[in-house]
Design a protein around this motif. Structure first.
Motif, PDB file in Angstrom:
ATOM      1  N   SER A 160      48.723  43.537  46.880  1.00 63.74           N
ATOM      2  CA  SER A 160      48.572  42.094  47.050  1.00 63.74           C
ATOM      3  C   SER A 160      47.714  41.728  48.270  1.00 63.74           C
ATOM      4  O   SER A 160      48.001  40.772  48.971  1.00 63.74           O
ATOM      5  CB  SER A 160      49.958  41.460  47.193  1.00 63.74           C
ATOM      6  OG  SER A 160      50.743  42.176  48.147  1.00 63.74           O
ATOM      7  N   VAL A 161      46.650  42.482  48.502  1.00 68.56           N
ATOM      8  CA  VAL A 161      45.747  42.172  49.615  1.00 68.56           C
ATOM      9  C   VAL A 161      44.856  41.003  49.202  1.00 68.56           C
ATOM     10  O   VAL A 161      44.177  41.066  48.171  1.00 68.56           O
ATOM     11  CB  VAL A 161      44.900  43.399  49.985  1.00 68.56           C
ATOM     12  CG1 VAL A 161      43.957  43.063  51.140  1.00 68.56           C
ATOM     13  CG2 VAL A 161      45.799  44.576  50.363  1.00 68.56           C
ATOM     14  N   ASP A 162      44.877  39.934  50.002  1.00 72.24           N
ATOM     15  CA  ASP A 162      44.171  38.716  49.572  1.00 72.24           C
ATOM     16  C   ASP A 162      43.414  37.991  50.676  1.00 72.24           C
ATOM     17  O   ASP A 162      42.879  36.905  50.440  1.00 72.24           O
ATOM     18  CB  ASP A 162      45.151  37.742  48.902  1.00 72.24           C
ATOM     19  CG  ASP A 162      46.295  37.319  49.823  1.00 72.24           C
ATOM     20  OD1 ASP A 162      46.293  37.706  51.014  1.00 72.24           O
ATOM     21  OD2 ASP A 162      47.202  36.609  49.338  1.00 72.24           O
ATOM     22  N   ARG A 163      43.326  38.585  51.890  1.00 74.56           N
ATOM     23  CA  ARG A 163      42.599  37.892  52.952  1.00 74.56           C
ATOM     24  C   ARG A 163      42.213  38.877  54.057  1.00 74.56           C
ATOM     25  O   ARG A 163      42.902  39.882  54.277  1.00 74.56           O
ATOM     26  CB  ARG A 163      43.454  36.753  53.532  1.00 74.56           C
ATOM     27  CG  ARG A 163      44.787  37.194  54.104  1.00 74.56           C
ATOM     28  CD  ARG A 163      45.755  36.021  54.228  1.00 74.56           C
ATOM     29  NE  ARG A 163      46.976  36.396  54.954  1.00 74.56           N
ATOM     30  CZ  ARG A 163      47.992  37.055  54.396  1.00 74.56           C
ATOM     31  NH1 ARG A 163      47.955  37.421  53.115  1.00 74.56           N
ATOM     32  NH2 ARG A 163      49.072  37.350  55.122  1.00 74.56           N
ATOM     33  N   PRO A 164      41.121  38.601  54.764  1.00 71.21           N
ATOM     34  CA  PRO A 164      40.643  39.522  55.803  1.00 71.21           C
ATOM     35  C   PRO A 164      41.664  39.776  56.908  1.00 71.21           C
ATOM     36  O   PRO A 164      41.752  40.904  57.420  1.00 71.21           O
ATOM     37  CB  PRO A 164      39.404  38.811  56.345  1.00 71.21           C
ATOM     38  CG  PRO A 164      38.928  37.960  55.206  1.00 71.21           C
ATOM     39  CD  PRO A 164      40.182  37.492  54.517  1.00 71.21           C
ATOM     40  N   LYS A 165      42.425  38.757  57.290  1.00 74.99           N
ATOM     41  CA  LYS A 165      43.407  38.936  58.354  1.00 74.99           C
ATOM     42  C   LYS A 165      44.430  39.996  57.976  1.00 74.99           C
ATOM     43  O   LYS A 165      44.880  40.781  58.828  1.00 74.99           O
ATOM     44  CB  LYS A 165      44.105  37.594  58.640  1.00 74.99           C
ATOM     45  CG  LYS A 165      45.104  37.650  59.795  1.00 74.99           C
ATOM     46  CD  LYS A 165      45.713  36.269  60.030  1.00 74.99           C
ATOM     47  CE  LYS A 165      46.737  36.317  61.172  1.00 74.99           C
ATOM     48  NZ  LYS A 165      47.370  34.986  61.388  1.00 74.99           N
ATOM     49  N   LEU A 166      44.797  40.045  56.705  1.00 75.27           N
ATOM     50  CA  LEU A 166      45.757  41.046  56.243  1.00 75.27           C
ATOM     51  C   LEU A 166      45.124  42.433  56.258  1.00 75.27           C
ATOM     52  O   LEU A 166      45.786  43.419  56.603  1.00 75.27           O
ATOM     53  CB  LEU A 166      46.238  40.693  54.831  1.00 75.27           C
ATOM     54  CG  LEU A 166      47.305  41.596  54.213  1.00 75.27           C
ATOM     55  CD1 LEU A 166      48.542  41.704  55.103  1.00 75.27           C
ATOM     56  CD2 LEU A 166      47.690  41.096  52.817  1.00 75.27           C
ATOM     57  N   VAL A 167      43.853  42.530  55.913  1.00 71.50           N
ATOM     58  CA  VAL A 167      43.143  43.815  55.976  1.00 71.50           C
ATOM     59  C   VAL A 167      43.176  44.368  57.395  1.00 71.50           C
ATOM     60  O   VAL A 167      43.471  45.552  57.619  1.00 71.50           O
ATOM     61  CB  VAL A 167      41.687  43.658  55.497  1.00 71.50           C
ATOM     62  CG1 VAL A 167      40.904  44.954  55.723  1.00 71.50           C
ATOM     63  CG2 VAL A 167      41.644  43.258  54.036  1.00 71.50           C
ATOM     64  N   LEU A 177      35.892  40.855  50.378  1.00 70.97           N
ATOM     65  CA  LEU A 177      37.169  41.465  50.751  1.00 70.97           C
ATOM     66  C   LEU A 177      37.146  42.959  50.459  1.00 70.97           C
ATOM     67  O   LEU A 177      37.680  43.770  51.242  1.00 70.97           O
ATOM     68  CB  LEU A 177      38.305  40.775  49.994  1.00 70.97           C
ATOM     69  CG  LEU A 177      39.725  41.014  50.516  1.00 70.97           C
ATOM     70  CD1 LEU A 177      39.863  40.573  51.972  1.00 70.97           C
ATOM     71  CD2 LEU A 177      40.738  40.284  49.652  1.00 70.97           C
ATOM     72  N   ALA A 178      36.524  43.346  49.360  1.00 73.17           N
ATOM     73  CA  ALA A 178      36.412  44.771  49.023  1.00 73.17           C
ATOM     74  C   ALA A 178      35.636  45.521  50.099  1.00 73.17           C
ATOM     75  O   ALA A 178      36.021  46.621  50.517  1.00 73.17           O
ATOM     76  CB  ALA A 178      35.729  44.933  47.669  1.00 73.17           C
ATOM     77  N   ASP A 179      34.549  44.940  50.546  1.00 68.62           N
ATOM     78  CA  ASP A 179      33.754  45.589  51.595  1.00 68.62           C
ATOM     79  C   ASP A 179      34.563  45.751  52.874  1.00 68.62           C
ATOM     80  O   ASP A 179      34.467  46.773  53.564  1.00 68.62           O
ATOM     81  CB  ASP A 179      32.491  44.770  51.881  1.00 68.62           C
ATOM     82  CG  ASP A 179      31.491  44.815  50.731  1.00 68.62           C
ATOM     83  OD1 ASP A 179      31.614  45.700  49.861  1.00 68.62           O
ATOM     84  OD2 ASP A 179      30.594  43.940  50.711  1.00 68.62           O
ATOM     85  N   GLY A 185      41.569  50.631  46.277  1.00 67.51           N
ATOM     86  CA  GLY A 185      41.983  51.195  44.998  1.00 67.51           C
ATOM     87  C   GLY A 185      41.471  50.444  43.792  1.00 67.51           C
ATOM     88  O   GLY A 185      41.226  51.028  42.744  1.00 67.51           O
ATOM     89  N   GLY A 186      41.331  49.106  43.920  1.00 72.11           N
ATOM     90  CA  GLY A 186      40.916  48.314  42.774  1.00 72.11           C
ATOM     91  C   GLY A 186      41.425  46.893  42.869  1.00 72.11           C
ATOM     92  O   GLY A 186      41.475  46.317  43.957  1.00 72.11           O
ATOM     93  N   VAL A 187      41.846  46.337  41.725  1.00 72.62           N
ATOM     94  CA  VAL A 187      42.232  44.931  41.660  1.00 72.62           C
ATOM     95  C   VAL A 187      43.573  44.752  40.945  1.00 72.62           C
ATOM     96  O   VAL A 187      44.009  45.600  40.175  1.00 72.62           O
ATOM     97  CB  VAL A 187      41.156  44.089  40.933  1.00 72.62           C
ATOM     98  CG1 VAL A 187      39.885  44.014  41.757  1.00 72.62           C
ATOM     99  CG2 VAL A 187      40.868  44.654  39.540  1.00 72.62           C
ATOM    100  N   LEU A 205      33.097  45.154  40.642  1.00 70.36           N
ATOM    101  CA  LEU A 205      33.514  45.790  41.890  1.00 70.36           C
ATOM    102  C   LEU A 205      33.095  47.253  41.929  1.00 70.36           C
ATOM    103  O   LEU A 205      32.625  47.768  42.950  1.00 70.36           O
ATOM    104  CB  LEU A 205      35.036  45.670  42.040  1.00 70.36           C
ATOM    105  CG  LEU A 205      35.684  46.375  43.226  1.00 70.36           C
ATOM    106  CD1 LEU A 205      35.204  45.759  44.529  1.00 70.36           C
ATOM    107  CD2 LEU A 205      37.198  46.289  43.127  1.00 70.36           C
ATOM    108  N   ARG A 206      33.249  47.935  40.806  1.00 69.91           N
ATOM    109  CA  ARG A 206      32.936  49.358  40.759  1.00 69.91           C
ATOM    110  C   ARG A 206      31.450  49.657  40.882  1.00 69.91           C
ATOM    111  O   ARG A 206      31.058  50.792  41.128  1.00 69.91           O
ATOM    112  CB  ARG A 206      33.523  49.970  39.478  1.00 69.91           C
ATOM    113  CG  ARG A 206      35.021  50.182  39.568  1.00 69.91           C
ATOM    114  CD  ARG A 206      35.611  50.798  38.308  1.00 69.91           C
ATOM    115  NE  ARG A 206      35.867  49.797  37.292  1.00 69.91           N
ATOM    116  CZ  ARG A 206      35.330  49.798  36.086  1.00 69.91           C
ATOM    117  NH1 ARG A 206      34.486  50.749  35.724  1.00 69.91           N
ATOM    118  NH2 ARG A 206      35.647  48.859  35.221  1.00 69.91           N
ATOM    119  N   GLY A 207      30.625  48.608  40.729  1.00 70.85           N
ATOM    120  CA  GLY A 207      29.200  48.798  40.965  1.00 70.85           C
ATOM    121  C   GLY A 207      28.911  49.237  42.382  1.00 70.85           C
ATOM    122  O   GLY A 207      28.052  50.090  42.626  1.00 70.85           O
ATOM    123  N   ASN A 208      29.647  48.680  43.339  1.00 75.71           N
ATOM    124  CA  ASN A 208      29.478  49.044  44.751  1.00 75.71           C
ATOM    125  C   ASN A 208      30.536  50.016  45.247  1.00 75.71           C
ATOM    126  O   ASN A 208      30.324  50.699  46.253  1.00 75.71           O
ATOM    127  CB  ASN A 208      29.513  47.778  45.622  1.00 75.71           C
ATOM    128  CG  ASN A 208      28.291  46.907  45.432  1.00 75.71           C
ATOM    129  OD1 ASN A 208      27.190  47.410  45.220  1.00 75.71           O
ATOM    130  ND2 ASN A 208      28.481  45.596  45.491  1.00 75.71           N
TER     131      ASN A 208
END
Length: 243
Positions: free
Chosen positions: A103-110, A157-159, A170-172, A200-203
């Motif tokens: 449930s990662v949904d924001r940069p602060k959580l990352v 967010l993925a980056d 891991g994915g989405v 997403l998997r493109g990058n």
């Protein structure tokens, strides 16, 4: 306890049949779909029975319930998934037992997850929770009603996750939305998630997990291509009310 074990075994067999049937209809290999049993509100004794019955992935959504349960079951060969909306003040605790945060949904959580994963000397799998009720990411803001980032925010967010020490992208993940264009249309929602996953998997080619579907709509999720389904009620029964 014997009766409960029998009940869980019967329920698991029924869910397994549903997954296998959905895979067959979609021309998919059953081994490509992982069952994650959502054990929230249920005791550690149920988790032990599930482990005896071959379950290897369990999920929780509240740290105050999950942390003691995971500690009590630390001897079991389980992967723990955290699937609830996660506040940063709970991150240190969650990182101690979770193998995957879905449930990662924001940069602060990352940032918080990375800091605590490094501190604990762990690598933590992370899924981006996608809010399909925030498809446009406009007036409603970037977060959906059930948590998650709008599709437009997934790439950034993925980056951030991929660049963060101690984290593995891991994915989405998504929850079938209750509002917006996909409300009442889980199959379409999950197909949209698959499109986002493909982009997403493109990058990030290794980010191939797609977590979608619960007890009511797991068949639609498997048909759409989900790699992980999160099933609670269909395995454990109707949940007791939280006090």
């Amino acid at each position: 306890m014997t009766d409960r074990r029998t009940e869980l075994a019967d329920n698991l067999a029924h869910v397994e049949e549903r997954i296998s049937t959905a895979c067959a209809k979609a021309g998919r290999n059953r081994a490509d779909v992982t069952l994650v049993v959502v054990t929230k509100t249920y005791p550690a004794s149920d988790v032990r029975l599930l482990a005896e019955l071959g379950v290897r992935h369990v999920a929780e959504n509240r740290d105050q319930d999950a942390a003691p349960k995971a500690a009590e079951c630390s001897d079991l060969p389980l992967d723990w998934h955290f699937v609830g909306q996660l506040q940063t003040n709970k991150v240190r605790s969650v990182v101690n037992y979770a193998d995957v945060v879905q449930s990662v949904d924001r940069p602060k959580l990352v940032t918080a997850l990375s800091k605590e994963a490094v501190r604990a000397g762990r690598e933590l799998g992370c899924l981006i929770q996608v809010a399909l009720d925030a498809e446009s990411g406009d007036n409603e803001g970037q977060l959906g009603r059930r948590g998650g980032v709008a599709p437009a925010g997934v790439d950034a967010l993925a980056d951030a996750i991929a660049a963060a020490e101690g984290l593995r992208l891991g994915g989405v993940m998504t929850v079938a939305p209750l509002a917006g264009p996909y409300a009442g249309h889980p199959r379409a929602a999950f197909e949209r998630l698959m499109e986002i996953s493909s982009g997403l998997r493109g990058n990030h080619p290794a980010a191939n997990m797609v977590s979608a579907g619960m007890s009511a709509d797991l068949d639609d999720a498997v048909a759409a291509g989900a790699t992980h389904v999160r099933v609670g009620t269909a395995v454990l029964g109707v949940r007791p009310r939280l006090g």
